[in-house]
Design a protein around this motif. Sequence first.
Motif, short mmCIF file in Angstrom:
data_model
loop_
_atom_site.label_atom_id
_atom_site.label_comp_id
_atom_site.label_asym_id
_atom_site.label_seq_id
_atom_site.Cartn_x
_atom_site.Cartn_y
_atom_site.Cartn_z
N GLY A 137 0.82 -1.21 0.00
CA GLY A 137 0.00 0.00 0.00
C GLY A 137 0.85 1.26 0.00
O GLY A 137 0.52 2.24 -0.68
N THR A 138 1.94 1.24 0.75
CA THR A 138 2.85 2.39 0.76
C THR A 138 3.44 2.63 -0.62
O THR A 138 3.52 3.78 -1.09
CB THR A 138 4.00 2.14 1.76
N LEU A 139 3.82 1.56 -1.28
CA LEU A 139 4.41 1.66 -2.61
C LEU A 139 3.41 2.20 -3.62
O LEU A 139 3.72 3.08 -4.43
CB LEU A 139 4.94 0.30 -3.04
N VAL A 140 2.20 1.67 -3.58
CA VAL A 140 1.16 2.14 -4.48
C VAL A 140 0.89 3.63 -4.26
O VAL A 140 0.76 4.41 -5.21
CB VAL A 140 -0.14 1.32 -4.30
N GLY A 141 0.82 4.04 -2.99
CA GLY A 141 0.56 5.44 -2.68
C GLY A 141 1.68 6.35 -3.15
O GLY A 141 1.44 7.43 -3.70
N ASP A 147 4.63 12.50 -6.92
CA ASP A 147 5.25 13.64 -6.24
C ASP A 147 6.67 13.24 -5.83
O ASP A 147 6.85 12.44 -4.90
CB ASP A 147 4.43 14.00 -5.00
N PRO A 148 7.69 13.78 -6.49
CA PRO A 148 9.06 13.36 -6.18
C PRO A 148 9.48 13.68 -4.76
O PRO A 148 10.28 12.94 -4.17
CB PRO A 148 9.91 14.13 -7.21
N GLU A 152 10.59 10.77 -2.15
CA GLU A 152 11.88 10.81 -1.46
C GLU A 152 11.68 10.71 0.05
O GLU A 152 12.43 10.01 0.75
CB GLU A 152 12.61 12.11 -1.81
N GLN A 153 10.65 11.39 0.56
CA GLN A 153 10.38 11.34 2.00
C GLN A 153 9.98 9.94 2.44
O GLN A 153 10.31 9.53 3.56
CB GLN A 153 9.28 12.34 2.35
N ARG A 159 15.29 4.78 4.18
CA ARG A 159 14.00 4.37 4.74
C ARG A 159 13.47 3.09 4.09
O ARG A 159 12.87 2.25 4.76
CB ARG A 159 12.99 5.52 4.62
N ALA A 160 13.68 2.94 2.78
CA ALA A 160 13.20 1.73 2.11
C ALA A 160 13.93 0.50 2.65
O ALA A 160 13.30 -0.54 2.90
CB ALA A 160 13.41 1.85 0.60
N GLU A 161 15.23 0.62 2.85
CA GLU A 161 16.00 -0.50 3.39
C GLU A 161 15.55 -0.86 4.81
O GLU A 161 15.42 -2.04 5.14
CB GLU A 161 17.50 -0.16 3.39
#
Length: 308
Positions: A137-141, A147-148, A152-153, A159-161
Motif C-alpha cells: 500500500g505504501t508503494l502504491v501510494g 510527487d518526487p 523521497e520522503q 528508509r526503504a532499506e
Amino acid sequence: MSRVRIRLATAVLASALAIGALPAAASAAPAPAAVPAARYHQQAETIRQIPLQGAVNVRDLGGYRTWTGGQVRQGLVYRSDALSKLTPADITAVSGLGLTKVVDFRIPMELQYDGADRLPAGLAPASRPISDLGLYGTLVGAISSADPVKQEQMLGGGRAEAYMRDIYRTFVTSPENRAQFAATVREAADGRQGPLLYHCTSGKDRTGWMSYVLLRSLAVPESAAAGDYLASNTFRAAYDAQVRAGLKQSGRMQNPDLLIPLQEVRQDYLNAATAQIEADYGSFYGYLTNGLGLDLRTLAKLQDKMVR
C-alpha cells in the motif's frame, strides 16, 4: 531398534545437523555413516528455472547438496512470483509440473491490484497471506502521488532499506506469519502431498524466506540456502529495470532508483531475520521447533520425502 525407527532417527539427526544443534531426545540414536569432508564442499549447483512469459522467478527448489551427502529431490517443491499474468502457453507449461497444491502468500490488496493466479484447470490457489507491514500500500501510494518530494520522503535516505529489514523481522516475530510458514513446511513434508508451489508477488521476500527455511531444514549449507535467496536478483533484474524505466518515462517517478531497495533481495535483509531468530529462539532449531511448532517427526518426514 526397528528399521523404521532407525530411518526416523537418522533423518532427525540430519535435521539437527542442518540447524547446528542436536536435540537431546535424539542424542542416543545411531549416527549416520560419516561423510568424507570433501563431500561437504558445496558445489555451485545450477538452479533449475521454469521459463515462462508471465512470471520470471519460477524455480525448482531441488538439486542442492546437503551436509549429509544427499541431494534435495527435484520436482517436489517450486518457488515462484505471482502467476496472475501467465499466458496460455505458460499454463500448459505449469500443467506439466504436475502440481497438486499452489499456496499464495499475497495479501488481499495485492490480489486486488495484480489479479488472481491463472492456473491449469482443476487447480485453485490456497490463500495464505503473510503480512508485508503495509509495504504494498505504501508503494502504491508513493507511485500514484507522482510527487518526487513525497517519494523521497517515503523511500529515500535509507528508509526503504529499513522498511525491508522490519518486514523480515516480522517473518520471525509475528505469530500469524509463523503459522503460515509452518503450514507450508508441513505440506512439503506430507508424503501424501504431490508437487507443491508457493509464491508471493515478486517471489523474493516471503517466498525467499520460505525457501531459505526449507533448505536449511533439509541440511543444505547456509551459504547455499542464502545463495538461492539472493538469486532472485539475477532472475528479476531485467524485469525490474523495465518497471523503473516505465515509471520514469510515464512521469510517475523522477527517481525510480528509489525502488531498487524494495525490488532487490539483500544479505542485510536476510540477516535481519536470522538475527531475530537468535534473539527470540537462540538457534535455527529453536525457531523450527518453538517458533514454527514443528516436531521432530515432521522434520524427519521432510528429510525422508525431499532428500535422496
